[in-house]
Motif scaffolding. Structure first.
Motif, mmCIF file in Angstrom:
data_model
loop_
_atom_site.group_PDB
_atom_site.id
_atom_site.type_symbol
_atom_site.label_atom_id
_atom_site.label_comp_id
_atom_site.label_asym_id
_atom_site.label_seq_id
_atom_site.Cartn_x
_atom_site.Cartn_y
_atom_site.Cartn_z
ATOM 1 N N GLN A 45 6.497 3.055 0.048
ATOM 2 C CA GLN A 45 7.547 4.070 0.104
ATOM 3 C C GLN A 45 8.752 3.623 0.930
ATOM 4 N N VAL A 46 8.564 2.634 1.799
ATOM 5 C CA VAL A 46 9.666 2.186 2.658
ATOM 6 C C VAL A 46 10.588 1.241 1.904
ATOM 7 N N CYS A 47 10.017 0.178 1.323
ATOM 8 C CA CYS A 47 10.857 -0.858 0.695
ATOM 9 C C CYS A 47 10.772 -0.860 -0.820
ATOM 10 N N ARG A 48 9.876 -0.048 -1.395
ATOM 11 C CA ARG A 48 9.681 0.073 -2.841
ATOM 12 C C ARG A 48 9.101 -1.195 -3.468
ATOM 13 N N THR A 54 9.530 -1.791 7.580
ATOM 14 C CA THR A 54 8.850 -1.513 8.845
ATOM 15 C C THR A 54 7.328 -1.551 8.714
ATOM 16 N N GLY A 55 6.827 -1.663 7.497
ATOM 17 C CA GLY A 55 5.384 -1.714 7.282
ATOM 18 C C GLY A 55 4.998 -0.918 6.054
ATOM 19 N N PHE A 56 3.931 -1.336 5.412
ATOM 20 C CA PHE A 56 3.515 -0.717 4.162
ATOM 21 C C PHE A 56 3.134 0.750 4.355
ATOM 22 N N GLN A 57 3.787 1.617 3.603
ATOM 23 C CA GLN A 57 3.468 3.039 3.571
ATOM 24 C C GLN A 57 3.155 3.387 2.120
ATOM 25 N N PRO A 58 1.874 3.581 1.788
ATOM 26 C CA PRO A 58 1.509 3.784 0.391
ATOM 27 C C PRO A 58 2.018 5.101 -0.175
ATOM 28 N N HIS A 59 2.464 5.044 -1.406
ATOM 29 C CA HIS A 59 2.809 6.248 -2.148
ATOM 30 C C HIS A 59 1.514 6.948 -2.530
ATOM 31 N N SER A 60 1.577 8.249 -2.752
ATOM 32 C CA SER A 60 0.347 9.001 -3.049
ATOM 33 C C SER A 60 -0.291 8.590 -4.369
ATOM 34 N N TRP A 61 0.522 8.116 -5.331
ATOM 35 C CA TRP A 61 -0.083 7.671 -6.596
ATOM 36 C C TRP A 61 0.609 6.461 -7.227
#
Length: 410
Positions: free
Chosen positions: A34-37, A22-29
């Motif tokens: 976080q969506v598609c890894r 659904t769109g890039f969601q950055p991991h905190s580090w």
């Protein structure tokens, strides 16, 4: 302590998942979505301008700073003078003529268009950086993979201490000084000539080999001026005619087989047959990687740090660790070998398997050849810290025992 900036490209769709993400969601580090890894390079997060700023920062204060330009109003910052190449071909039709334009997002700098096109033709089509094609996307991925900005700029790293920032700045300074370079494309025997411009002539008045043989490639020179690249060859009228060695190219019949390329005068007989010379092996150049002959009429790549006696076929100018073509010909030289930035840095300092950043402290966890910051030694699924706990290492993925069992059941 440094603080990494907020990740760019939030919400950008994944090019690998093709609509599933659904769109890039950055991991905190972690350097992933976080969506598609998937990794950031699969989301095409950065613009050309951002890439050019990064490469400009990399090349600043290096031997190749001439490939950068000062940014107006940028407080001393520099940007990469990326060389683009636009080719316009007329399309003749019954109506007014139209034009087919091809734009290369990058091309080797300092070449004539003819030589640059010849270089591009030697690159596999799927890797040619033509705008809007898979080749251009491949180049962008390689920029992110081979030259991560967090290997260059402490401000892009997560929570470095003041001491770690200083250690990283010294690390970057040293690799710019001792290892970083940009490959030079030229015909064999013609590389490095621009480096000699401005040098004073020899006091004894003798000409250098380059001055002695200064005629353009493929043209005949005065027969009385013999250079180290000339061969005396018998022709059908049984007279001896001197041919400049660069007039010949590989015939495909072996490393010592040559055939006439382009006769430039009546004296150069077009009917000259394939020749075999016992001197060819000692005169012609061989690619450092594949050890095959490099045709004298075909562009090759040179690495100044390795010396101009070495050359590589365009498709052989690759990292010795990952065997990937070096993006924009940017290389790091170590132990007589070419490396990409990523793998050079990993030979100098450990890289965290969790956050993908170089580690500049001595406090880290090591397991089966992999290294983690201690605070990043955690399960990739549930993020549970695993220091002092049981865990499973599955193909470089660190898992707690619970997540490992869940994955097996799935």
């Amino acid at each position: 302590m440094s603080v990494a900036p907020e990740s760019a490209g939030r919400g950008v769709p994944c090019l690998r998942c093709k609509g599933i993400c659904t769109g890039f969601q950055p991991h905190s580090w972690r350097k992933l979505c976080q969506v598609c890894r998937c990794c950031p390079e699969d989301h095409d997060l950065y613009s050309d301008a951002e890439d050019d700023r990064k490469i400009g920062l990399l090349l600043t204060d290096s031997k190749n700073s001439n490939l950068t330009a000062r940014v107006k109003g940028g407080e001393g910052g520099r940007i990469y003078k990326r060389n683009r190449m636009i080719i316009t071909n007329p399309i003749v039709s019954r109506k007014d003529p139209t034009f087919d334009t091809i734009t290369y997002e990058w091309a080797p700098p300092g070449l004539t268009q003819k030589l640059a096109i010849l270089y591009m033709e030697l690159i596999p089509k799927e890797m040619q950086p033509v705008a809007g094609t898979e080749g251009a996307y491949h180049r962008r991925r390689q920029l992110l993979r081979q030259l991560p900005v967090y290997d260059l700029d402490p401000a892009q790293c997560l929570g470095l201490s003041e001491g770690e920032v200083g250690a990283m700045e010294e690390f970057v300074k040293l690799y710019k000084q001792d290892a970083l370079g940009v490959g030079e494309v030229a015909l064999p025997g013609e590389a490095g000539t621009s480096k000699d411009e401005g040098k004073q002539p020899q006091k004894n008045g003798k000409k250098t080999p380059q001055e002695t043989s200064s005629a353009p490639n493929g043209t005949a020179t005065d027969c009385n001026q013999k250079s180290e690249y000339e061969l005396a060859l018998p022709v059908v009228d049984e007279k001896l005619v001197i041919f400049h060695f660069s007039d010949f190219q590989l015939s495909g019949q072996g490393p010592s087989s040559f055939c006439k390329q382009k006769p430039s005068s009546n004296r150069e007989l077009a009917c000259l047959k394939t020749i075999e010379s016992p001197h060819v092996e000692s005169i012609c150049k061989h690619c450092e990687r594949c050890k095959q002959v490099a045709p004298l009429a075909s562009p090759a790549v040179f690495a100044e740090r390795g010396g101009y006696a070495r050359l590589w076929h365009p498709t052989c100018f690759v990292c010795c660790r990952c065997n990937e073509a070096l993006v924009d010909l940017i290389y790091f030289w170590k132990d007589e070998s070419l490396m990409c930035g990523r793998h050079y840095c990993e030979t100098m300092r450990p890289r965290c398997a969790g956050c993908d950043e170089i580690i500049f402290s001595e406090d880290y966890q090591q397991m089966e050849g992999l290294v983690w910051h201690r605070n990043h030694f955690s399960c990739v699924e549930c993020e549970q810290p695993l220091m002092g706990k049981s865990f499973i290492l599955d193909q470089a993925k660190l898992l707690c025992t619970t997540c490992s069992k869940s994955n097996k059941r799935a």
